[in-house]
Design an enzyme around this catalytic site. Structure first.
Site, PDB file in Angstrom:
ATOM      1  N   HIS A   1     -10.949  48.672  35.307  1.00  0.00           N
ATOM      2  CA  HIS A   1     -10.855  49.138  33.909  1.00  0.00           C
ATOM      3  C   HIS A   1     -10.341  50.572  33.786  1.00  0.00           C
ATOM      4  CE1 HIS A   1     -14.777  50.645  35.084  1.00  0.00           C
ATOM      5  NE2 HIS A   1     -15.375  49.484  34.920  1.00  0.00           N
TER       6      HIS A   1
ATOM      7  N   HIS B   1     -12.386  40.676  36.155  1.00  0.00           N
ATOM      8  CA  HIS B   1     -13.554  41.559  35.952  1.00  0.00           C
ATOM      9  C   HIS B   1     -14.289  41.119  34.694  1.00  0.00           C
ATOM     10  CE1 HIS B   1     -15.388  45.821  36.078  1.00  0.00           C
ATOM     11  NE2 HIS B   1     -16.039  45.141  35.143  1.00  0.00           N
TER      12      HIS B   1
ATOM     13  N   ASP C   1     -13.425  43.102  31.554  1.00  0.00           N
ATOM     14  CA  ASP C   1     -14.682  43.849  31.445  1.00  0.00           C
ATOM     15  C   ASP C   1     -15.473  43.408  30.207  1.00  0.00           C
ATOM     16  OD1 ASP C   1     -16.634  45.564  32.389  1.00  0.00           O
ATOM     17  OD2 ASP C   1     -15.789  47.350  31.456  1.00  0.00           O
TER      18      ASP C   1
ATOM     19  N   HIS D   1     -16.148  51.245  39.967  1.00  0.00           N
ATOM     20  CA  HIS D   1     -16.327  51.892  38.669  1.00  0.00           C
ATOM     21  C   HIS D   1     -15.983  53.353  38.932  1.00  0.00           C
ATOM     22  CE1 HIS D   1     -18.087  52.346  34.573  1.00  0.00           C
ATOM     23  NE2 HIS D   1     -17.980  53.598  34.966  1.00  0.00           N
TER      24      HIS D   1
ATOM     25  N   HIS E   1     -18.448  40.425  32.901  1.00  0.00           N
ATOM     26  CA  HIS E   1     -19.912  40.396  32.946  1.00  0.00           C
ATOM     27  C   HIS E   1     -20.368  39.124  32.236  1.00  0.00           C
ATOM     28  CE1 HIS E   1     -20.138  44.627  34.271  1.00  0.00           C
ATOM     29  NE2 HIS E   1     -18.997  44.709  33.602  1.00  0.00           N
TER      30      HIS E   1
ATOM     31  N   LYS F   1     -18.911  45.672  44.641  1.00  0.00           N
ATOM     32  CA  LYS F   1     -18.750  46.587  43.506  1.00  0.00           C
ATOM     33  C   LYS F   1     -19.500  47.888  43.737  1.00  0.00           C
ATOM     34  CE  LYS F   1     -17.559  47.916  39.379  1.00  0.00           C
ATOM     35  NZ  LYS F   1     -17.837  47.385  38.071  1.00  0.00           N
TER      36      LYS F   1
HETATM   37  O1  DOR Z   1     -18.805  49.316  28.987  1.00  0.00           O
HETATM   38  C1  DOR Z   1     -19.270  48.882  30.024  1.00  0.00           C
HETATM   39  N1  DOR Z   1     -20.166  47.858  30.034  1.00  0.00           N
HETATM   40  N2  DOR Z   1     -18.897  49.442  31.165  1.00  0.00           N
HETATM   41  C2  DOR Z   1     -19.461  49.105  32.327  1.00  0.00           C
HETATM   42  O2  DOR Z   1     -19.094  49.671  33.328  1.00  0.00           O
HETATM   43  C3  DOR Z   1     -20.568  48.118  32.388  1.00  0.00           C
HETATM   44  C4  DOR Z   1     -20.521  47.211  31.261  1.00  0.00           C
HETATM   45  C5  DOR Z   1     -21.808  46.428  31.090  1.00  0.00           C
HETATM   46  O3  DOR Z   1     -22.302  45.876  32.070  1.00  0.00           O
HETATM   47  O4  DOR Z   1     -22.297  46.321  29.975  1.00  0.00           O
HETATM   48 ZN    ZN Z   2     -17.542  46.065  34.076  1.00  0.00          ZN
END
Ligand code: DOR
Ligand code: ZN
Length: 344
Positions: free
Chosen positions: A174, A13, A247, A136, A15, A99
């Site tokens: 998460h 997971h 995450d 989520h 980004h 997702k």
């Molecule tokens: O803290 C987070 N940041 N939680 C999420 O679900 C998304 C993520 C983000 O994309 O910045």
């Molecule tokens: Zn995430």
């Protein structure tokens, strides 16, 4: 234990974002991980196989030369996703999950699902084609206290989905509470969870340690110490239901240090060392390899990686920030020392 050699891990997971952030985020993740499940919450979101294919090309182009890294793409479930989209995704061979963000739950989630029951035909197609649902797991009603949103999601949403789709693979992403650990433990082996390094290392006190700490603000929000301890127990339990998903979520410094700061903690620069700190804190370094390199791959039905990576008990100093062409990112533990290092 001062040294640990493990199979090269995967991050289930992350980004990576896009454009000017990609060289940094891809550079960091590919230094440690062989593969990563890439979140689709771009602006606009990754809602089709075609968009995912193009995004994947940009990620591949950002991999530093000489590195082996495979991005495992995901689709963003919206109120307009159809069963045909799922079939296309499966046939592409590059999409490994879909997702679900409840609309408005977190960063770039305004295209998220407003009515999950309206998507049941899509979940049916996912179950049929073996495409995992990545959740989520928070409700968004403002009447529900922010610290209870995950627990209420289990009660109001997830328990129903698990009953309706017993063979659907589900990853509760998460997780942050003992309630989620109990829930996942009580389900079949189709239901698993990822755990972040920051939720293993921080509790909600760390949001207000001497003042507001915007770089510790993430969603789901940090919880009480007893929940952190439950996450540690789950991570080191040896249960194949729990595996690594950072995450890691980069946000430009000024968007976090703001009157309305963004949610997300950036851990990709030293993810494995942060997990090592958590496992080491309870004398469980011998459980790290399965959590980081085995259980997730098995759940996603991927071959185990063949490379290895070495962790050594050696201090490393984390820089105050990482600059990139669009600004700077403040990484987790900025300006502090970590006890563990990855040795090349
Ligand atoms: O803290 C987070 N940041 N939680 C999420 O679900 C998304 C993520 C983000 O994309 O910045
Ligand atoms: Zn995430």
């Amino acid at each position: 234990m001062d040294e640990l050699v493990i199979r090269q891990p995967d991050d289930f997971h992350i980004h990576l974002r896009d454009d000017d952030m990609l060289p940094m985020s891809v550079g960091h993740v590919s230094a440690q991980f062989r593969r990563a499940i890439v979140m689709p919450n771009l602006r606009p979101p990754v809602v089709s196989t075609l968009i995912a294919t193009e995004y994947r090309k940009r990620i591949l182009a950002a991999i530093p030369s000489g590195r082996m890294f495979t991005p495992l793409m995901t689709l963003y479930l919206t109120d307009r996703t159809t069963p045909a989209d799922i079939l296309l995704a499966k046939e592409s061979g590059i999409i490994h999950g879909v997702k679900y963000y409840p609309a408005g739950a977190t960063t770039n989630s305004d295209s998220g699902v407003t009515d999950l029951e309206g998507r049941f035909k899509v979940l049916e197609a996912m179950m049929k084609h073996g495409v995992p649902l990545l959740l989520h797991g928070e409700v968004t009603n403002k009447e529900v206290d922010i610290f209870d949103r995950e627990k209420v999601f289990l009660e109001l949403v997830l328990s129903g989905v698990v009953k309706e789709f017993p063979d659907l693979k589900i990853v509760l992403e998460h997780i942050t509470t003992s309630d989620s650990v109990d829930f996942v433990d009580s389900c079949s082996d189709k239901v698993a969870a990822t755990i972040t390094a920051h939720h293993l290392l921080l509790n909600r006190g760390d949001l207000f340690d001497g003042g507001v700490r915007p770089h510790h603000y993430c969603l789901p929000i940090l919880k009480r110490e007893r929940h952190r301890l439950a996450l540690i127990r789950a991570a080191v339990s040896g249960s194949p239901k729990y595996f690594l998903g950072t995450d890691s979520a980069p946000h430009e410094r000024h968007t976090k240090e703001a009157s309305c700061g963004c949610a997300g903690v950036y851990t990709a620069h030293a993810a494995l060392e942060c997990y090592a700190a958590a496992f080491d804190s309870v004398g469980a370094m011998n459980k790290l390899e399965d959590f980081a390199s085995t259980f997730g791959a098995r759940f996603y039905e991927l071959p185990l990686n063949t490379g290895q990576i070495k962790l050594v008990r050696k201090e490393q100093k984390i820089p105050p920030e990482y600059g990139y062409s669009g600004g700077a990112i403040v990484p987790f533990r900025a300006g502090q020392n970590l006890d563990w290092s990855v040795e090349a």
